[in-house]
Design a protein around this motif. Structure first.
Motif, PDB file in Angstrom:
ATOM      1  N   LEU A   1      -3.393  -7.204  13.558  1.00  0.00           N
ATOM      2  CA  LEU A   1      -4.802  -8.457  14.508  1.00  0.00           C
ATOM      3  C   LEU A   1      -4.898  -7.010  15.345  1.00  0.00           C
ATOM      4  O   LEU A   1      -6.252  -6.666  15.738  1.00  0.00           O
ATOM      5  N   TRP A   2      -4.171  -6.667  16.356  1.00  0.00           N
ATOM      6  CA  TRP A   2      -4.866  -5.888  17.323  1.00  0.00           C
ATOM      7  C   TRP A   2      -4.744  -4.847  16.859  1.00  0.00           C
ATOM      8  O   TRP A   2      -6.308  -4.036  17.830  1.00  0.00           O
TER       9      TRP A   2
ATOM     10  N   GLN B   1       4.843 -16.328  11.228  1.00  0.00           N
ATOM     11  CA  GLN B   1       3.955 -15.845  11.047  1.00  0.00           C
ATOM     12  C   GLN B   1       2.728 -14.827  12.203  1.00  0.00           C
ATOM     13  O   GLN B   1       2.290 -14.159  11.773  1.00  0.00           O
ATOM     14  N   LYS B   2       3.167 -15.352  12.936  1.00  0.00           N
ATOM     15  CA  LYS B   2       2.059 -15.176  14.427  1.00  0.00           C
ATOM     16  C   LYS B   2       2.429 -13.798  14.702  1.00  0.00           C
ATOM     17  O   LYS B   2       2.145 -13.039  15.388  1.00  0.00           O
ATOM     18  N   ARG B   3       4.097 -13.659  14.923  1.00  0.00           N
ATOM     19  CA  ARG B   3       5.082 -12.203  15.166  1.00  0.00           C
ATOM     20  C   ARG B   3       4.662 -11.334  14.065  1.00  0.00           C
ATOM     21  O   ARG B   3       3.919 -10.518  14.586  1.00  0.00           O
ATOM     22  N   ARG B   4       4.049 -11.495  12.823  1.00  0.00           N
ATOM     23  CA  ARG B   4       4.110 -10.910  12.085  1.00  0.00           C
ATOM     24  C   ARG B   4       2.777 -10.396  11.930  1.00  0.00           C
ATOM     25  O   ARG B   4       2.535  -9.073  11.350  1.00  0.00           O
ATOM     26  N   HIS B   5       2.250 -11.124  12.276  1.00  0.00           N
ATOM     27  CA  HIS B   5       0.208 -10.570  11.944  1.00  0.00           C
ATOM     28  C   HIS B   5      -0.252  -9.893  13.430  1.00  0.00           C
ATOM     29  O   HIS B   5      -1.186  -9.784  13.841  1.00  0.00           O
ATOM     30  N   ARG B   6       0.566  -9.788  14.681  1.00  0.00           N
ATOM     31  CA  ARG B   6       0.717  -9.302  15.980  1.00  0.00           C
ATOM     32  C   ARG B   6      -0.423  -8.123  15.834  1.00  0.00           C
ATOM     33  O   ARG B   6      -1.175  -8.118  16.090  1.00  0.00           O
ATOM     34  N   THR B   7       0.696  -7.215  15.242  1.00  0.00           N
ATOM     35  CA  THR B   7       0.509  -5.742  15.612  1.00  0.00           C
ATOM     36  C   THR B   7      -0.616  -5.728  14.660  1.00  0.00           C
ATOM     37  O   THR B   7      -1.924  -4.921  15.166  1.00  0.00           O
TER      38      THR B   7
ATOM     39  N   ASP C   1       5.188 -19.783  14.078  1.00  0.00           N
ATOM     40  CA  ASP C   1       6.443 -18.507  15.127  1.00  0.00           C
ATOM     41  C   ASP C   1       5.855 -17.229  14.440  1.00  0.00           C
ATOM     42  O   ASP C   1       5.558 -16.097  14.941  1.00  0.00           O
TER      43      ASP C   1
ATOM     44  N   TRP D   1      -8.476  -4.762  15.438  1.00  0.00           N
ATOM     45  CA  TRP D   1      -9.849  -5.390  16.923  1.00  0.00           C
ATOM     46  C   TRP D   1      -9.333  -3.880  17.646  1.00  0.00           C
ATOM     47  O   TRP D   1     -10.851  -3.549  18.327  1.00  0.00           O
TER      48      TRP D   1
END
Length: 79
Positions: free
Chosen positions: A19-20, A11-17, A9, A23
């Motif tokens: 990745l956006w 790691q998901k939060r840290r990689h979200r920005t 969880d 994209w």
């Protein structure tokens, strides 16, 4: 070897920005590419298959100069 303590969880939060951002960059490039394709036929410099013969002042013969004839002799200009 893998990391001993992984918090998925976190790691998901840290990689979200990032990745956006990636994209968003891909979407921007796609929009620019399709926009370029849409306006490409309007560009007169990119006519496919057509070659334009260059016209210069050097190609125009002056009436004051002698012009060669079909036999290879030179004729004087008429006055």
């Amino acid at each position: 070897m893998s990391a001993p303590d992984t918090d998925i969880d976190k790691q998901k939060r840290r990689h979200r920005t990032p990745l956006w951002g990636m994209w968003g960059g891909l979407i921007l490039v796609a929009i620019l590419f399709f926009g370029w394709l849409a306006f490409w036929p309007l560009n007169p410099d990119t006519d496919a298959g057509e070659s334009i013969a260059p016209t210069t002042a050097d190609q125009v013969e002056s009436s004051d100069t002698a012009a060669p004839t079909a036999g290879g002799t030179t004729t004087a200009p008429s006055e």
